[in-house]
Design a protein around this motif. Structure first.
Motif, short mmCIF file in Angstrom:
data_model
loop_
_atom_site.label_atom_id
_atom_site.label_comp_id
_atom_site.label_asym_id
_atom_site.label_seq_id
_atom_site.Cartn_x
_atom_site.Cartn_y
_atom_site.Cartn_z
N SER A 125 0.86 -1.19 0.00
CA SER A 125 0.00 0.00 0.00
C SER A 125 0.89 1.23 0.00
CB SER A 125 -0.90 0.02 1.24
OG SER A 125 -1.71 -1.13 1.30
N THR A 126 0.67 2.15 -0.93
CA THR A 126 1.45 3.38 -0.99
C THR A 126 0.59 4.56 -0.57
OG1 THR A 126 0.92 3.68 -3.34
CG2 THR A 126 2.94 2.50 -2.82
N ALA A 127 1.21 5.49 0.15
CA ALA A 127 0.46 6.65 0.66
C ALA A 127 1.46 7.64 1.24
CB ALA A 127 -0.55 6.20 1.73
N TRP A 128 0.92 8.73 1.82
CA TRP A 128 1.76 9.67 2.57
C TRP A 128 2.30 8.96 3.80
CZ3 TRP A 128 3.05 13.78 -0.01
CH2 TRP A 128 2.14 14.41 -0.88
N SER A 129 3.44 9.43 4.29
CA SER A 129 4.08 8.80 5.45
C SER A 129 3.18 8.81 6.68
CB SER A 129 5.40 9.52 5.77
OG SER A 129 6.35 9.30 4.73
N SER A 130 2.41 9.86 6.87
CA SER A 130 1.49 9.92 8.02
C SER A 130 0.45 8.81 7.94
CB SER A 130 0.80 11.28 8.08
OG SER A 130 0.11 11.57 6.86
N ASP A 131 -0.02 8.53 6.73
CA ASP A 131 -1.01 7.46 6.54
C ASP A 131 -0.37 6.08 6.74
OD1 ASP A 131 -3.04 9.30 5.95
OD2 ASP A 131 -2.44 9.36 3.85
N ILE A 132 0.88 5.94 6.30
CA ILE A 132 1.60 4.68 6.49
C ILE A 132 1.78 4.39 7.98
CG2 ILE A 132 3.77 3.46 6.11
CD1 ILE A 132 1.98 3.82 3.61
N THR A 133 2.10 5.41 8.75
CA THR A 133 2.25 5.25 10.20
C THR A 133 0.96 4.70 10.81
OG1 THR A 133 3.82 7.10 10.24
CG2 THR A 133 2.89 6.42 12.35
N ASN A 134 -0.17 5.23 10.36
CA ASN A 134 -1.46 4.74 10.87
C ASN A 134 -1.73 3.31 10.43
OD1 ASN A 134 -2.12 7.14 12.19
ND2 ASN A 134 -3.04 8.03 10.37
N LEU A 135 -1.35 2.97 9.20
CA LEU A 135 -1.54 1.60 8.72
C LEU A 135 -0.81 0.60 9.61
CD1 LEU A 135 -1.21 1.75 4.82
CD2 LEU A 135 -3.25 1.19 6.12
N VAL A 136 0.45 0.91 9.94
CA VAL A 136 1.23 0.00 10.77
C VAL A 136 0.69 -0.02 12.19
CG1 VAL A 136 3.54 -0.57 11.61
CG2 VAL A 136 3.26 0.38 9.31
N TYR A 137 0.33 1.14 12.70
CA TYR A 137 -0.21 1.22 14.06
C TYR A 137 -1.47 0.36 14.19
CZ TYR A 137 -2.23 3.15 18.32
OH TYR A 137 -2.78 3.28 19.58
N ASN A 138 -2.33 0.41 13.18
CA ASN A 138 -3.59 -0.35 13.20
C ASN A 138 -3.43 -1.79 12.73
OD1 ASN A 138 -5.19 1.83 14.13
ND2 ASN A 138 -5.29 2.67 12.06
N GLN A 139 -2.19 -2.19 12.46
CA GLN A 139 -1.86 -3.55 12.02
C GLN A 139 -2.46 -3.90 10.66
OE1 GLN A 139 -1.74 -6.61 15.22
NE2 GLN A 139 -2.57 -5.00 16.55
N ASP A 140 -2.68 -2.88 9.85
CA ASP A 140 -3.09 -3.11 8.48
C ASP A 140 -1.87 -3.30 7.58
OD1 ASP A 140 -5.88 -2.93 8.91
OD2 ASP A 140 -5.74 -0.75 9.00
N ALA A 141 -0.69 -3.09 8.12
CA ALA A 141 0.57 -3.39 7.44
C ALA A 141 1.53 -3.93 8.49
CB ALA A 141 1.14 -2.15 6.77
N HIS A 142 2.33 -4.93 8.10
CA HIS A 142 3.32 -5.47 9.03
C HIS A 142 4.48 -4.50 9.23
CE1 HIS A 142 1.59 -9.38 7.39
NE2 HIS A 142 1.40 -9.50 8.69
N ILE A 143 4.91 -3.88 8.12
CA ILE A 143 6.09 -3.02 8.12
C ILE A 143 5.78 -1.77 7.32
CG2 ILE A 143 8.48 -2.83 7.30
CD1 ILE A 143 8.76 -5.84 7.79
N GLY A 144 6.29 -0.64 7.79
CA GLY A 144 6.10 0.62 7.07
C GLY A 144 7.43 1.27 6.74
N PHE A 145 7.46 1.96 5.61
CA PHE A 145 8.63 2.77 5.22
C PHE A 145 8.15 4.21 5.13
CE2 PHE A 145 9.58 -1.45 3.54
CZ PHE A 145 10.87 -1.64 4.01
N ILE A 146 8.67 5.05 6.01
CA ILE A 146 8.20 6.43 6.08
C ILE A 146 9.36 7.40 5.95
CG2 ILE A 146 6.20 5.82 7.48
CD1 ILE A 146 7.73 6.91 9.92
#
Length: 290
Positions: A125-146
């Protein structure tokens, strides 16, 4: 209720539109409507109200949509735990990736990792870094690159740092910037804040913006074609020799750096595929060309 019914509720709640939800689920609109009617019949409630502007979830529907997210997450964790019971590195690794990183680094990294662990699949999933942080926090992604120093209290690894520069086709003097045509794009709010604060510390008048674009790559091409200067990541101009770059600096003369991080939950390391990927990334030096 089938597993797919919970997915239907989740996607429909996200899209708020039956046509868009059907397209996302790769089913026909009548088929989606039929499944929704069966779910409503099973629970004995109306889940959505239909109107000209799409659909609205009833209070009962909102509750079931929330349950759908929790149930799908639980099912996902069960599947991951079952795969994790042997020593194989297998499963679907979910990555949340900032747009820049996805474009310039991710394909090569995934190719190398896939060569080592062919049983791994990816969901990116690609998005703004702030959105990626939320994805990982909510466990919708295992790993985030921000990119940028977003608040993250769990595990994080610094991948590389880059300077922010004034880039132009022709050689310019930094004192002349307020009178020169600037090409602007919409970065994430952290980078925008850094650049705006730097400008306010150094100039008493606003920049002379001549072109507004929505993407960094478009902005770069405008600079390469001599349409003005831009203030952006210096890494965007790697390999382009005829561009003049001036790193912006603090009042103390230190270069202003932008950091790129890998973030994840410590608990996720219990999954073989996550641990393998984190270990793989620890052996990669992204400050050098891949």
């Amino acid at each position: 209720m089938e597993d797919r019914d919970w997915l239907i509720l989740q996607v429909l709640h996200n899209e708020k539109n039956i046509t868009k939800a059907a397209k996302s689920l790769y089913i026909s609109q009548p088929a989606l409507t039929h499944r929704l009617q069966l779910i409503e019949k099973e629970f004995g409630v109306q889940i959505v109200n239909r109107g000209r502007r799409g659909i609205q979830f009833t209070p009962q529907g909102e509750y079931l949509a929330k349950c759908a997210k929790e149930i799908l997450l639980r099912i996902q964790k069960m599947k991951e735990n079952v795969l994790n019971m042997d020593s194989k590195v297998a499963g679907t690794l979910k990555l949340g990736v900032a747009n820049f990183f996805a474009h310039y680094h991710l394909p090569t990294l995934l190719k190398r990792f896939k060569d080592q662990y062919p049983a791994i699949e990816f969901k990116v999933s690609t998005a703004w870094s702030s959105d990626i942080t939320n994805l990982v926090y909510n466990q919708d992604a295992h790993i985030g690159f921000i990119r940028g120093d977003y608040s993250w209290q769990e595990k994080k690894q610094l991948l590389f740092e880059e300077t922010i520069c004034i880039a132009s086709k022709e050689k310019i003097h930094i004192s002349d910037l307020p009178h020169l045509p600037r090409i602007n794009y919409q970065p994430d709010y952290l980078l925008k804040s850094v650049v705006d604060n730097w400008w306010a510390e150094n100039y008493s008048q606003p920049p002379l913006t001549s072109i507004e674009v929505d993407k960094a790559d478009t902005c770069k091409e405008m600079v390469v074609n001599g349409l003005g200067y831009a203030i952006m990541s210096s890494m965007l101009f790697n390999g382009i020799d005829d561009i003049h770059k001036i790193d912006i600096r603090t009042k103390e003369g230190e270069p202003i750096l932008r950091k790129t991080w890998m973030i994840y939950h410590e608990d996720s390391l219990k999954l073989n595929m996550v641990k393998a990927f984190v270990t793989f990334m620890e052996g990669i030096d992204l400050s050098k060309p891949l």
